[in-house]
Scaffold this active site. Structure first.
Site, PDB file in Angstrom:
ATOM      1  N   GLU A 240       0.712  -1.389   0.048  1.00  0.00           N
ATOM      2  CA  GLU A 240      -0.097   0.082   0.132  1.00  0.00           C
ATOM      3  C   GLU A 240       0.864   1.300  -0.055  1.00  0.00           C
ATOM      4  OE1 GLU A 240      -3.560  -2.415   2.593  1.00  0.00           O
ATOM      5  OE2 GLU A 240      -2.662  -0.512   3.358  1.00  0.00           O
TER       6      GLU A 240
ATOM      7  N   GLU B 263      -6.550 -10.596  -0.202  1.00  0.00           N
ATOM      8  CA  GLU B 263      -7.179 -10.299   0.883  1.00  0.00           C
ATOM      9  C   GLU B 263      -8.781 -10.376   0.819  1.00  0.00           C
ATOM     10  OE1 GLU B 263      -3.532  -7.488   2.684  1.00  0.00           O
ATOM     11  OE2 GLU B 263      -5.627  -6.968   3.002  1.00  0.00           O
TER      12      GLU B 263
END
Ligand code: G3I
Length: 384
Positions: free
Chosen positions: A168, A286
């Site tokens: 991220e 995820e």
């Protein structure tokens, strides 16, 4: 309650319609595993099916532990391998929870996805405070990061299949300070050490474990931003690193969806394929599909449509991965709705996973089981 009965009915119907028993029983699944388990069906197409694991339940919660062992062939530590967990005080390591998961995986013939080495979140306070008050300068911060990556990857050398080396670091459309190449200028590591730190952590991780597959992991990098801008930024940035010989092996699309936004499955698959076309592996790391629910305890969808959109979008994500030869694993971000990060983060939503709050399989579970059964036997690649 009426909707829950309908959901249970839908789940039961899906189960009855299942082709699985006949198609797979004959072939025999993973050693000692139920032939129609997600992991056994995945194995028949060289696709590892995974879950994030919450150390608080592993071992202590028998039902939870059984689902993890029986259904999944790859596991990710939901929090146990993050920096704040493994080095709560500077120089003092706590590997207990991470070791527990790795040991469990070895005992249950599972691979492990390491998560995560460089991330702006869940950093130990001694580190963020030191940088903030200037007691930790740039050169020292770089040395500390190198030591962290080296120590953690070395400890689990040969035991981690895929590492989320960096997580991220790219800007979203709402971030105020995107760099020209799409990196987030306000990311803790980009801000303090510059964009070169990304290539550095991949090199350090590779030196520590040359056999581990090294991934960049992020969300909304397969078209979910609506513009595909984040995909393009990640694609172009890592195309350059690969061309420079930086040891990057794969891209992880997290797969956090919300039924209120719809889902462009064609775009998702095409973007995953584009990462694969760079010579990289791909993984969905995820996956969860949240929707509005009545409350965070029962997590019953408030909209009839959403109750069917949740399994549908989960299935579309899996099929997107199945149809991309380089996609080697598909991981759900948690075992059951009662232990999901979603209600605590997105108030009023939930119902995001494959098992409900009572650890009962949901229509999403059966949808994935069907997708895997229908593709079982189609060896997609040599699983490497
Ligand atoms: O360990 C402390 C505990 O000591 C304390 O009593 C408790 C009370 O607040 O907090 C516990 O820490 C929590 C930690 O999970 C462990 O349970 C943190 O508050 C909580 O914020 C943290 O949430 C995790 C979140 O990352 C943090 O950003 C979620 O469980 C985890 O599912 C989530 O996972 C991230 C991925 O790593 C990266 N991608 C997005 C994904 C969802 O945010």
């Amino acid at each position: 309650m009426k909707l829950r009965r309908q959901l249970a009915a839908a789940a039961a119907t899906a189960a009855v319609l299942m082709l699985v028993p006949s198609a797979v029983a004959a072939a025999g699944g993973e050693k000692g595993r139920a032939d129609d388990s997600l992991r056994a069906l995945g194995a028949r197409q060289d696709l590892r099916i995974g879950t994030a694991v919450d150390d608080a339940h592993l071992g202590s919660d028998a039902a939870y532990t059984k689902i993890v062992a029986d259904q999944f062939s790859v596991v990710t530590a939901e929090n146990a391998m993050k920096w704040e967990s493994v080095e709560p005080a500077r120089g003092t390591y706590d590997w207990a929870a991470a070791d527990r998961l790795v040991r469990f995986a070895q005992q249950n013939d599972q691979s492990v996805r390491g998560h995560t080495l460089l991330w702006h979140n869940q950093l130990p306070s001694w580190l963020t405070t030191g940088v903030a008050d200037g007691t930790i300068g740039t050169a020292e911060l770089r040395d500390i990061l190198r030591k962290h990556v080296t120590d953690e990857v070395t400890r689990y050398r040969g035991k981690i299949w895929q590492w989320d080396v960096a997580n991220e670091v790219f800007a979203n459309s709402w971030d105020p300070n995107p760099l020209p190449n799409g990196l987030n200028g306000d990311d803790f590591w980009i801000k303090n050490l510059g964009e070169g730190v990304i290539a550095d952590v991949f090199r350090w991780a590779h030196q520590a474990d040359p056999k581990a597959l090294l991934f960049y992991n992020d969300y909304n990098i397969a078209g979910q931003d609506g513009t595909n801008a984040k995909f393009q930024a990640v694609h172009d940035f890592f195309a350059k690193l690969v061309a420079q010989g930086v040891p990057v092996n794969g891209i992880g699309e997290q797969g956090h969806l919300d039924t209120q936004y719809g889902f462009d499955a064609q775009r998702f698959q095409a973007d995953l394929q584009s990462y694969g076309d760079l010579g990289l592996k791909v993984a969905v790391t995820e996956a969860d599909v949240r929707t509005f629910v009545n409350n965070s305890t029962e997590q019953v969808p408030t909209s009839q449509l959403a109750a069917f959109a949740q399994p549908f979008e989960f299935s579309e994500m899996l099929k997107g991965c199945q149809l991309v030869r380089q996609c080697i694993s598909f991981t759900a971000w948690g075992v059951y709705d009662g232990d999901s990060w979603i209600p605590g983060t997105f108030a009023g939503t939930g119902y995001g996973l494959l098992y409900d709050v009572d650890m009962k399989p949901k229509p999403a579970y059966y949808a994935l089981q069907q997708d895997l059964a229908l593709a079982a036997g189609n060896a997609r690649h040599n699983g490497k």
